[in-house]
Design a protein around this motif. Structure first.
Motif, PDB file in Angstrom:
ATOM      1  N   THR A 126      -2.902   5.267   0.331  1.00  0.00           N
ATOM      2  CA  THR A 126      -1.512   5.697   0.115  1.00  0.00           C
ATOM      3  C   THR A 126      -0.762   5.821   1.438  1.00  0.00           C
ATOM      4  O   THR A 126       0.426   5.511   1.515  1.00  0.00           O
ATOM      5  N   ILE A 127      -1.446   6.251   2.496  1.00  0.00           N
ATOM      6  CA  ILE A 127      -0.801   6.323   3.813  1.00  0.00           C
ATOM      7  C   ILE A 127      -0.436   4.917   4.286  1.00  0.00           C
ATOM      8  O   ILE A 127       0.670   4.687   4.788  1.00  0.00           O
TER       9      ILE A 127
ATOM     10  N   ILE B 257     -11.606   9.965  -2.867  1.00  0.00           N
ATOM     11  CA  ILE B 257     -10.321  10.624  -2.591  1.00  0.00           C
ATOM     12  C   ILE B 257      -9.856  10.279  -1.180  1.00  0.00           C
ATOM     13  O   ILE B 257      -8.676  10.000  -0.947  1.00  0.00           O
ATOM     14  N   GLY B 258     -10.783  10.258  -0.223  1.00  0.00           N
ATOM     15  CA  GLY B 258     -10.434   9.886   1.148  1.00  0.00           C
ATOM     16  C   GLY B 258      -9.924   8.458   1.225  1.00  0.00           C
ATOM     17  O   GLY B 258      -8.958   8.170   1.934  1.00  0.00           O
TER      18      GLY B 258
ATOM     19  N   ASN C  41       3.300   3.426   5.048  1.00  0.00           N
ATOM     20  CA  ASN C  41       3.677   2.772   6.320  1.00  0.00           C
ATOM     21  C   ASN C  41       4.249   1.382   6.061  1.00  0.00           C
ATOM     22  O   ASN C  41       5.235   0.982   6.687  1.00  0.00           O
ATOM     23  N   GLU C  42       3.627   0.639   5.145  1.00  0.00           N
ATOM     24  CA  GLU C  42       4.121  -0.708   4.827  1.00  0.00           C
ATOM     25  C   GLU C  42       5.514  -0.651   4.201  1.00  0.00           C
ATOM     26  O   GLU C  42       6.378  -1.470   4.514  1.00  0.00           O
ATOM     27  N   VAL C  43       5.744   0.323   3.332  1.00  0.00           N
ATOM     28  CA  VAL C  43       7.064   0.465   2.698  1.00  0.00           C
ATOM     29  C   VAL C  43       8.122   0.768   3.757  1.00  0.00           C
ATOM     30  O   VAL C  43       9.215   0.195   3.737  1.00  0.00           O
TER      31      VAL C  43
END
Length: 114
Positions: free
Chosen positions: A45-46, A38-39, A50-52
């Motif tokens: 996802t973070i 999960i970590g 940031n890339e998006v």
């Protein structure tokens, strides 16, 4: 012994104490592995977010640059049309065409032999 026509035997509700401890330890290990996964997913996802945001910023910049270039090109074309409509503009148009052709040939040669 079957109850209610189910094809399985019910599990014994009182496992031996040593078996219970082993199951508890296995559950704890599985829970820790799940927390690690999960970590990792949260970190991923973070990073994707940031890339998006970075890509969106770049695309907005490109869009703004294209808008400015379109406006500049529109102004240039207006000047060219105005020049062509003026008397004696054909000679200047010929010079401009030859200049543009010369620039493209120089660029082509530079890129070809680079």
């Amino acid at each position: 012994m079957r109850r209610n026509n189910y094809p399985y035997q019910p599990l014994n509700q009182q496992p031996p104490p040593s078996g219970h401890d082993a199951l508890e330890a296995e559950n704890e290990r599985a829970a820790e592995e799940l927390q690690q996964k999960i970590g990792a997913l949260k970190s991923l996802t973070i990073d994707i977010g940031n890339e998006v945001r970075y890509q969106d910023k770049l695309l907005r910049g490109i869009d703004d640059d294209m808008d400015r270039t379109g406006g500049f090109l529109g102004n240039t074309m207006t000047r060219v049309v105005r020049l062509a409509k003026q008397g004696g503009g054909s000679k200047q148009m010929c010079y401009m065409f030859l200049f543009v052709l010369f620039v493209f040939v120089i660029l082509w040669l530079t890129l070809k032999f680079k």
